[in-house]
Design a protein around this motif. Structure first.
Motif, PDB file in Angstrom:
ATOM      1  N   LEU A   1       0.543  62.965-108.906  1.00 25.55           N
ATOM      2  CA  LEU A   1       1.098  61.661-108.567  1.00 25.55           C
ATOM      3  C   LEU A   1       0.042  60.914-107.767  1.00 25.55           C
ATOM      4  O   LEU A   1      -0.667  61.511-106.957  1.00 25.55           O
ATOM      5  CB  LEU A   1       2.357  61.800-107.700  1.00 25.55           C
ATOM      6  CG  LEU A   1       3.579  62.426-108.329  1.00 25.55           C
ATOM      7  CD1 LEU A   1       4.665  62.622-107.279  1.00 25.55           C
ATOM      8  CD2 LEU A   1       4.096  61.561-109.471  1.00 25.55           C
ATOM      9  N   ASP A   2      -0.066  59.638-107.986  1.00 34.40           N
ATOM     10  CA  ASP A   2      -0.965  58.811-107.202  1.00 34.40           C
ATOM     11  C   ASP A   2      -0.088  57.968-106.290  1.00 34.40           C
ATOM     12  O   ASP A   2       0.597  57.060-106.747  1.00 34.40           O
ATOM     13  CB  ASP A   2      -1.803  57.935-108.138  1.00 34.40           C
ATOM     14  CG  ASP A   2      -2.919  57.243-107.409  1.00 34.40           C
ATOM     15  OD1 ASP A   2      -3.384  57.772-106.383  1.00 34.40           O
ATOM     16  OD2 ASP A   2      -3.340  56.161-107.858  1.00 34.40           O
TER      17      ASP A   2
ATOM     18  N   ALA B   1       4.411  72.965-105.450  1.00 34.43           N
ATOM     19  CA  ALA B   1       4.915  74.334-105.314  1.00 34.43           C
ATOM     20  C   ALA B   1       6.415  74.372-105.020  1.00 34.43           C
ATOM     21  O   ALA B   1       7.107  75.271-105.490  1.00 34.43           O
ATOM     22  CB  ALA B   1       4.140  75.068-104.215  1.00 34.43           C
ATOM     23  N   ARG B   2       6.901  73.389-104.270  1.00 35.70           N
ATOM     24  CA  ARG B   2       8.341  73.359-103.930  1.00 35.70           C
ATOM     25  C   ARG B   2       9.177  72.668-105.007  1.00 35.70           C
ATOM     26  O   ARG B   2      10.392  72.565-104.858  1.00 35.70           O
ATOM     27  CB  ARG B   2       8.533  72.643-102.595  1.00 35.70           C
ATOM     28  CG  ARG B   2       7.892  73.400-101.448  1.00 35.70           C
ATOM     29  CD  ARG B   2       8.036  72.738-100.097  1.00 35.70           C
ATOM     30  NE  ARG B   2       8.937  71.614-100.026  1.00 35.70           N
ATOM     31  CZ  ARG B   2       8.849  70.632 -99.146  1.00 35.70           C
ATOM     32  NH1 ARG B   2       7.874  70.640 -98.270  1.00 35.70           N
ATOM     33  NH2 ARG B   2       9.724  69.643 -99.138  1.00 35.70           N
ATOM     34  N   TYR B   3       8.538  72.210-106.066  1.00 36.82           N
ATOM     35  CA  TYR B   3       9.220  71.433-107.100  1.00 36.82           C
ATOM     36  C   TYR B   3       8.855  71.967-108.491  1.00 36.82           C
ATOM     37  O   TYR B   3       8.005  71.406-109.183  1.00 36.82           O
ATOM     38  CB  TYR B   3       8.843  69.949-106.981  1.00 36.82           C
ATOM     39  CG  TYR B   3       8.901  69.444-105.561  1.00 36.82           C
ATOM     40  CD1 TYR B   3      10.123  69.128-104.975  1.00 36.82           C
ATOM     41  CD2 TYR B   3       7.749  69.309-104.801  1.00 36.82           C
ATOM     42  CE1 TYR B   3      10.187  68.675-103.660  1.00 36.82           C
ATOM     43  CE2 TYR B   3       7.803  68.848-103.496  1.00 36.82           C
ATOM     44  CZ  TYR B   3       9.022  68.538-102.922  1.00 36.82           C
ATOM     45  OH  TYR B   3       9.080  68.095-101.637  1.00 36.82           O
ATOM     46  N   PRO B   4       9.455  73.068-108.930  1.00 39.22           N
ATOM     47  CA  PRO B   4       9.043  73.727-110.179  1.00 39.22           C
ATOM     48  C   PRO B   4       9.205  72.858-111.437  1.00 39.22           C
ATOM     49  O   PRO B   4       8.368  72.927-112.340  1.00 39.22           O
ATOM     50  CB  PRO B   4       9.927  74.968-110.252  1.00 39.22           C
ATOM     51  CG  PRO B   4      11.076  74.698-109.326  1.00 39.22           C
ATOM     52  CD  PRO B   4      10.562  73.763-108.277  1.00 39.22           C
ATOM     53  N   THR B   5      10.247  72.065-111.514  1.00 41.85           N
ATOM     54  CA  THR B   5      10.440  71.226-112.695  1.00 41.85           C
ATOM     55  C   THR B   5       9.396  70.116-112.714  1.00 41.85           C
ATOM     56  O   THR B   5       8.801  69.825-113.751  1.00 41.85           O
ATOM     57  CB  THR B   5      11.861  70.632-112.732  1.00 41.85           C
ATOM     58  OG1 THR B   5      12.799  71.707-112.639  1.00 41.85           O
ATOM     59  CG2 THR B   5      12.104  69.861-114.012  1.00 41.85           C
TER      60      THR B   5
ATOM     61  N   GLY C   1      14.230  64.064-111.849  1.00 36.19           N
ATOM     62  CA  GLY C   1      14.408  62.883-111.002  1.00 36.19           C
ATOM     63  C   GLY C   1      14.663  63.251-109.551  1.00 36.19           C
ATOM     64  O   GLY C   1      14.103  62.645-108.633  1.00 36.19           O
ATOM     65  N   ASN C   2      15.510  64.254-109.336  1.00 34.42           N
ATOM     66  CA  ASN C   2      15.807  64.702-107.970  1.00 34.42           C
ATOM     67  C   ASN C   2      14.554  65.258-107.283  1.00 34.42           C
ATOM     68  O   ASN C   2      14.284  64.954-106.126  1.00 34.42           O
ATOM     69  CB  ASN C   2      16.914  65.756-107.966  1.00 34.42           C
ATOM     70  CG  ASN C   2      18.273  65.153-108.276  1.00 34.42           C
ATOM     71  OD1 ASN C   2      18.492  63.956-108.117  1.00 34.42           O
ATOM     72  ND2 ASN C   2      19.185  65.996-108.739  1.00 34.42           N
TER      73      ASN C   2
ATOM     74  N   CYS D   1      10.123  64.888-103.496  1.00 34.44           N
ATOM     75  CA  CYS D   1       8.678  64.986-103.288  1.00 34.44           C
ATOM     76  C   CYS D   1       8.132  63.710-102.644  1.00 34.44           C
ATOM     77  O   CYS D   1       7.352  63.762-101.690  1.00 34.44           O
ATOM     78  CB  CYS D   1       7.989  65.254-104.624  1.00 34.44           C
ATOM     79  SG  CYS D   1       6.196  65.384-104.515  1.00 34.44           S
ATOM     80  N   ILE D   2       8.549  62.567-103.148  1.00 35.57           N
ATOM     81  CA  ILE D   2       8.081  61.292-102.605  1.00 35.57           C
ATOM     82  C   ILE D   2       8.596  61.099-101.182  1.00 35.57           C
ATOM     83  O   ILE D   2       7.859  60.637-100.299  1.00 35.57           O
ATOM     84  CB  ILE D   2       8.485  60.127-103.532  1.00 35.57           C
ATOM     85  CG1 ILE D   2       7.677  60.222-104.834  1.00 35.57           C
ATOM     86  CG2 ILE D   2       8.274  58.781-102.850  1.00 35.57           C
ATOM     87  CD1 ILE D   2       8.119  59.271-105.914  1.00 35.57           C
ATOM     88  N   GLU D   3       9.852  61.476-100.921  1.00 36.69           N
ATOM     89  CA  GLU D   3      10.396  61.365 -99.563  1.00 36.69           C
ATOM     90  C   GLU D   3       9.626  62.266 -98.598  1.00 36.69           C
ATOM     91  O   GLU D   3       9.318  61.872 -97.471  1.00 36.69           O
ATOM     92  CB  GLU D   3      11.880  61.708 -99.557  1.00 36.69           C
ATOM     93  CG  GLU D   3      12.749  60.625-100.172  1.00 36.69           C
ATOM     94  CD  GLU D   3      14.209  61.054-100.361  1.00 36.69           C
ATOM     95  OE1 GLU D   3      14.564  62.214-100.032  1.00 36.69           O
ATOM     96  OE2 GLU D   3      14.995  60.218-100.859  1.00 36.69           O
ATOM     97  N   ALA D   4       9.289  63.482 -99.031  1.00 33.16           N
ATOM     98  CA  ALA D   4       8.524  64.404 -98.182  1.00 33.16           C
ATOM     99  C   ALA D   4       7.126  63.843 -97.907  1.00 33.16           C
ATOM    100  O   ALA D   4       6.628  63.905 -96.780  1.00 33.16           O
ATOM    101  CB  ALA D   4       8.428  65.776 -98.843  1.00 33.16           C
TER     102      ALA D   4
END
Length: 171
Positions: free
Chosen positions: A55-56, A43-47, A10-11, A16-19
């Motif tokens: 994501l669309d 790449a910055r979000y391994p989980t 979730g974090n 990712c969405i904020e970026a």
């Protein structure tokens, strides 16, 4: 899913969405976003990368409500049928431009195939079904080697991801 993993997921999804929201203008500069923007670089979000293939994202002021959807894993969708559609496009280009080199006295003739011409006919290749753009290019290269081509160089271009892969001759 373990609650600790769910929290991390979730974090990372939120980050990712904020970026993406901060970089929206540069992300969508060359891509019409009326149907959303496909994002698959985690790449910055391994989980997130472990559990989500893409994501669309919809425009910030669109009338599309925020939602997360997961693409089906096979059944009615087949990236192979998208590949077959791409082959039909290649065949059309071969017949349309077969004599262009001679007519225009060209030293070289290059062809760029847009992957969406194949993908529009079916599910996108990055839906977790294990058929990447490089694999598509390798399969197409094999067929070009067997059947020949009128073109000196053949590429496949994935517009939304701005990825160009050389099919022929082998890079």
């Amino acid at each position: 899913m373990h609650s600790g993993i769910a929290k991390v997921l979730g974090n990372e999804l939120r980050e990712c969405i904020e970026a993406a929201d901060k970089d929206w203008e540069s992300l969508t500069a060359r891509w019409p976003v009326y149907q959303g923007y496909p994002l698959s670089d985690f790449a910055r979000y391994p989980t997130l990368a472990k559990y989500v293939s893409a994501l669309d994202l919809s425009p910030p002021q669109s009338d599309i409500p925020f939602h997360i959807s997961f693409l089906p894993q096979g059944d009615a969708y087949s990236t192979r049928s998208g590949f077959q559609a791409l082959l039909r496009v290649l065949g059309k280009k071969e017949s349309m431009y077969g004599d262009l080199r001679q007519k225009q006295s060209l030293a070289k003739l290059h062809l760029v195939l847009y992957w969406w011409q194949g993908a529009l006919h079916n599910a996108p290749y990055d839906n977790g079904m294990g058929y990447s753009l490089n694999e598509i290019a390798a399969d197409l290269q094999t067929l070009v080697e067997i059947g020949g081509t009128n073109f000196d160089v053949v590429f496949i271009f994935d517009v939304p991801r701005e990825k160009l892969v050389q099919v022929w001759p082998a890079a």
